[in-house]
Design a protein around this motif. Structure first.
Motif, short mmCIF file in Angstrom:
data_model
loop_
_atom_site.label_atom_id
_atom_site.label_comp_id
_atom_site.label_asym_id
_atom_site.label_seq_id
_atom_site.Cartn_x
_atom_site.Cartn_y
_atom_site.Cartn_z
N ARG A 13 0.83 -1.21 0.00
CA ARG A 13 0.00 0.00 0.00
C ARG A 13 0.86 1.25 0.00
NH1 ARG A 13 -5.06 -1.24 4.17
NH2 ARG A 13 -5.97 -2.94 2.97
N MET A 88 -10.81 3.79 4.42
CA MET A 88 -10.60 4.55 3.19
C MET A 88 -9.13 4.44 2.80
SD MET A 88 -12.92 7.99 3.65
CE MET A 88 -12.24 8.47 5.24
N PRO A 89 -8.81 4.41 1.52
CA PRO A 89 -9.71 4.61 0.37
C PRO A 89 -10.33 3.31 -0.16
CG PRO A 89 -7.46 4.56 -0.40
CD PRO A 89 -7.38 4.40 1.10
N GLU A 90 -10.02 2.16 0.51
CA GLU A 90 -10.50 0.89 -0.03
C GLU A 90 -12.02 0.83 -0.17
OE1 GLU A 90 -8.22 1.18 2.23
OE2 GLU A 90 -6.44 0.12 1.47
N CYS A 91 -12.75 1.47 0.76
CA CYS A 91 -14.21 1.39 0.69
C CYS A 91 -14.76 2.12 -0.53
CB CYS A 91 -14.83 1.93 1.98
SG CYS A 91 -14.50 3.68 2.28
N PHE A 92 -13.94 2.97 -1.17
CA PHE A 92 -14.36 3.68 -2.38
C PHE A 92 -13.55 3.25 -3.60
CE2 PHE A 92 -15.55 6.84 0.96
CZ PHE A 92 -16.92 6.84 0.72
N GLY A 93 -12.84 2.14 -3.48
CA GLY A 93 -12.00 1.66 -4.57
C GLY A 93 -12.78 0.88 -5.62
N ASP A 111 -16.99 0.27 -9.53
CA ASP A 111 -16.31 1.41 -8.93
C ASP A 111 -17.13 1.85 -7.72
OD1 ASP A 111 -15.16 3.79 -8.19
OD2 ASP A 111 -15.01 4.60 -10.21
N SER A 113 -16.75 4.16 -5.69
CA SER A 113 -16.89 5.60 -5.47
C SER A 113 -18.14 6.15 -6.15
CB SER A 113 -15.66 6.34 -5.99
OG SER A 113 -15.57 6.26 -7.40
N ARG A 118 -21.90 1.06 -6.43
CA ARG A 118 -21.78 0.51 -5.07
C ARG A 118 -23.05 -0.23 -4.69
NH1 ARG A 118 -20.09 4.85 -2.87
NH2 ARG A 118 -21.92 5.61 -1.77
N ASP A 139 -18.64 -1.64 3.40
CA ASP A 139 -18.53 -0.81 4.59
C ASP A 139 -19.89 -0.65 5.26
OD1 ASP A 139 -16.89 1.29 6.19
OD2 ASP A 139 -18.72 2.35 5.59
#
Length: 206
Positions: A13, A88-93, A111, A113, A118, A139
């Motif tokens: 990471r 974050m940022p994995e939850c919006f990856g 995606d 985000s 989602r 999440d």
């Protein structure tokens, strides 16, 4: 096959090579390789020191258990004991899964985000019932925001609903002092610090 170690996850990471990490942590590259391949186990102190040079730290989080249930029409599905968070940022990856899982030839990419994507992914993965995939991509807070818009079988929605309700239920615990900030500030100012006791649940009016 074992999941990657915390050292490997943090290193990748951060975007560092094993050689770079070894240099920064003042150790040998062979040691980093042995830690990541599980041929050698570092002490907790060594692990914390290595993670610190990558701007990471170890954190405690509760283990989430899943109950497997069976339904005559949809087959097996799983229900968690509690919701969890994805940092974050994995939850919006972006999430990629094998196309065969969706009866298509090419991999499917969502995606996270983008709210519409989602919603589509959350509905698919919860309906599919793969705990590890859910733990690393769904999440809890974001799930509650879109819960009513997920395309889920009624039986799964009804089974998960108490879990979501529990996540937002009033907590019968003492108010927190995040980071001990108020206690520290009171000490600096010479003010007595008396933590507030938990509030008693309100009795419903008759």
């Amino acid at each position: 096959m074992y999941p990657p170690t915390v050292i490997e996850v943090a290193r990748k990471r951060f975007g560092a090579s094993q050689a770079q990490l070894a240099l920064w942590a003042r150790t040998q590259q062979s040691s980093i390789s042995e830690y990541e391949s599980r041929r050698k186990s570092p002490t907790l102190e060594v692990t914390e020191r290595i993670l610190a040079v990558l701007d990471f730290e170890l954190a405690l989080r509760p283990v989430v258990l899943f109950e497997t249930r069976e339904h005559p029409e949809i087959g097996e599905y799983v229900v968690p004991e509690r919701l969890w968070s994805v940092p974050m940022p994995e939850c919006f990856g972006q999430i990629q899964v094998l196309g065969a899982l969706l009866n298509q030839s090419r991999p499917q990419v969502w995606d996270l985000s983008v709210e519409a994507e989602r919603i589509g992914f959350y509905g698919w993965v919860i309906g599919r019932g793969v705990p590890q995939l859910m733990l690393e991509s769904v999440d809890g807070v974001l799930l509650m925001q879109v819960w009513d818009r997920l395309d889920l079988p009624t039986v799964i929605r009804e089974a998960w609903q108490p879990v979501l309700d529990a996540a937002t239920a009033p907590q019968d615990t003492a108010p927190r002092d995040p980071g001990g900030f108020s206690a520290w500030l009171a000490g600096e100012a010479g003010i007595e610090w008396r933590p507030v006791r938990p509030r008693k649940p309100r009795q419903p009016r008759e």
